[in-house]
Design a protein around this motif. Sequence first.
Motif, mmCIF file in Angstrom:
data_model
loop_
_atom_site.group_PDB
_atom_site.id
_atom_site.type_symbol
_atom_site.label_atom_id
_atom_site.label_comp_id
_atom_site.label_asym_id
_atom_site.label_seq_id
_atom_site.Cartn_x
_atom_site.Cartn_y
_atom_site.Cartn_z
ATOM 1 N N MET A 540 21.336 49.668 37.521
ATOM 2 C CA MET A 540 20.808 50.504 36.440
ATOM 3 C C MET A 540 20.416 51.898 36.932
ATOM 4 N N PRO A 541 19.260 52.084 37.560
ATOM 5 C CA PRO A 541 18.844 53.456 37.889
ATOM 6 C C PRO A 541 19.806 54.153 38.842
ATOM 7 N N TRP A 542 20.259 53.413 39.880
ATOM 8 C CA TRP A 542 21.105 54.083 40.882
ATOM 9 C C TRP A 542 22.460 54.486 40.280
ATOM 10 N N HIS A 544 23.171 55.119 37.186
ATOM 11 C CA HIS A 544 22.936 56.251 36.282
ATOM 12 C C HIS A 544 22.696 57.530 37.082
ATOM 13 N N HIS A 545 21.977 57.384 38.199
ATOM 14 C CA HIS A 545 21.697 58.552 39.040
ATOM 15 C C HIS A 545 22.997 59.122 39.618
ATOM 16 N N GLN A 548 24.691 61.046 36.833
ATOM 17 C CA GLN A 548 24.023 62.322 36.569
ATOM 18 C C GLN A 548 24.287 63.330 37.681
ATOM 19 N N CYS A 599 15.480 59.163 42.030
ATOM 20 C CA CYS A 599 16.498 58.372 41.331
ATOM 21 C C CYS A 599 15.938 57.795 40.044
ATOM 22 N N LEU A 600 14.708 57.245 40.099
ATOM 23 C CA LEU A 600 14.085 56.691 38.903
ATOM 24 C C LEU A 600 13.781 57.787 37.881
ATOM 25 N N SER A 602 15.508 60.463 37.338
ATOM 26 C CA SER A 602 16.738 60.895 36.667
ATOM 27 C C SER A 602 17.091 59.985 35.501
ATOM 28 N N SER A 603 16.473 58.775 35.472
ATOM 29 C CA SER A 603 16.683 57.862 34.351
ATOM 30 C C SER A 603 15.688 58.106 33.229
#
Length: 756
Positions: A540-542, A544-545, A548, A599-600, A602-603
């Motif tokens: 999920m976060p990574w 998406h990072h 982005q 990273c978090l 950026s979500s």
Amino acid sequence: MSGYPHGVAQATRTDPMRMLEEIKRQALEALGGLPGTLYVPIEDALKLASLKTDGKNNFYEEQAALWMLRQQQASHVMRYRQQVAQGFDDFRALRIRSGGEVQLRLVDEQQLEYELASGRLNEALVARFARPLDTLQSRLQTLSEAMRVPVGVNPIGPDRLVTAFAQTFLEAQVPDTLRARLFRHYETELVRVLGELYARVNTLLATSGYGSAAPAPASPRAEAPRRDGYAPPPGFGGAGDGFGGLGVAAPFTHASGAGNFGRTLSTPMSNQDIAAMAGELAELRSQLHAWRESLPKDEAGPALGTATARNAGPRREMRVDEILSVASLLQAEPPDAFARALAVSGRLGETIRDHLQDGARRLGLNPEQACFSSEEEDAIDLVALLFDSLFQHNALQDRARRLYARLVLPYVKVALTDNGVFVKREHPARRLLDAITEACEGNDAETAQDRELLDRATEISQRIVAEYNEDLAVFELAHAELDALLAQQRRRIELQEQRAAKATYGRERLGAAREQAESALSERLAEPELTQAVADFLAMPWRHHVVQTLLRDGADPRRHAEAIALGDALLMADRMAGQNRGRELADQLLALQPAIVECLASSGLDDSAAQHGMAGLVRALATPDTPRSRRPSPPLTMPEDDVSESERKLWLAGGTDTMTHDQILAERMRTLEVGDWVRLTDVQGESVAAKIAWVSPLTSRFLLVNRRGIRMLVISPEELASLASAGRLTIGAERTAFDEAMRQVRRHLDRAPVAR
């Protein structure tokens, strides 16, 4: 040295001073009262405008100013007459024409507005009456030579008359909107009066010895005596022979009024261009004749009065001036029949013939004794095929049908007098039809700008009907007015294309970034067994990072490498936790903390939530016996681009899986460039022109937009090749609607079966 050319004796001419006084008398008689005729129609227009706006706009200021002007009507008329008379004094040098050095002074705002309005009106009148003005200027020059004075400004020319009008109202307090109405109604009155005045003065000068009285040369057929003694009604004079007798140079002249063939275009054409266009016209007529011969006899409609032709004697061919008289009689009538015919392909030509037949009866012509000539048949059929093609191959709404129906008879008249409209791209009637189609195509009147365009196009079509009488200047002025408004639309279309390209590029970049991130995630989840917390963080976060980072910092490979390195570092941290390497794990997590928090963030998590997420990851890794397993990559949570999917359902029946393409044809498609036009046929069989507005640097796909800049389809060269193989794509559609319509007309004529 005598001032009379070719040895003409002075005794053969009227005294020049008497001649100038007679012209002055006629000019004041025709023009002197014009200012006083403007107030009533302007007052009516203000009342009508007030009713249309339901009182939302306040016309009080204009009405009050108009009332003040009406109180001074007598003085304004007198001043105007003095200004017109002064033009004749200036012409015969009773006033000093040059006062030497002119003092520079500031021009107040009101005078500047009058000068601007005068300039626009002068240009319009000069263009409208170019031919009689040229003749008049030549004869006035001869008159000046006879008076032995320098050649002066034409005292009844547009420049002089517009200046006289501006000087009349210069000191009056007139609001800007009322000033515009004054000039507009003055133009209307001048247009009504000047044609007849110039004709009278030219005739007077010619018959008095100041210029040739010979008429403009006409073709032999147009001058041939009539056996039946027919003479056109007043106002419906002949305009040459059109298709039959104009010869090679005919398609490249403007018709300029009843009885005249017109003036040549300002830009001369080379002999090669003339020959090429004459050849193109001859080929077009040859195709037309072959097509007409292939039609069943009951569909061809070749002659006027066909139903009684069997029992009638030999019929004569109608002259062009007779057809023009008939068309002019019918031109102002409601166009309902033509509108209905445009709704059914192939009916327009028949309807035009029926209407001309009915009009001939009204003028006293016996249809049983007359028929259309081959040239007149050509003109009617080409106009019918042209308008049919415009409606078949352009996205024209129902509202536009009546607008085009009004133009049918004016364009029949153009075709009869100047067949160059079908082969010359700069022809004013052709350019106007392009502009009207540009304004109407795909216009559903949803915005104020679209409604304004439709209203202006409708107004211009009505003006053509009211004013066109074989003078192409009407088309030139109408085109200039509509084109000025279209320039704003073209800018909006350009911006629309740019927005469509940016949006498409953004979606493609997002798709490419998501594919890269998905590939990177699958690669990292494939090998080790991971704790749930690390696997969820990567999925999920990574992920998406990474997406982005690719979107925001795509040009910076260092940032992308750092994002990938974070995922690898978390895999190493999970491995350390599983091996109970506590100290090394603590150092690793401390080093990764800034990158994990970023990273978090950026979500969309704030600093507090990011810190909380970091704490949860640390707790999961702090326990060596936390369960670990292989985990599949979860599907992407971001929404797919459903725009392309809906487009493909419209254009690519069955989807791309079942499509086959020719590799050579696909290579040909890759050579298409931005700005090229193609014609597409959708799955329902509707054909529409499309422009290549953008080529993707990522996927080499083409963005296709319609003539209003709206996205139609994003498609690959291979998909284009498949459409072309299926006969649903044509490369090389014309840039303008008229050109494309004539292209389709030629294709239609080419498909005609050979007559047996």
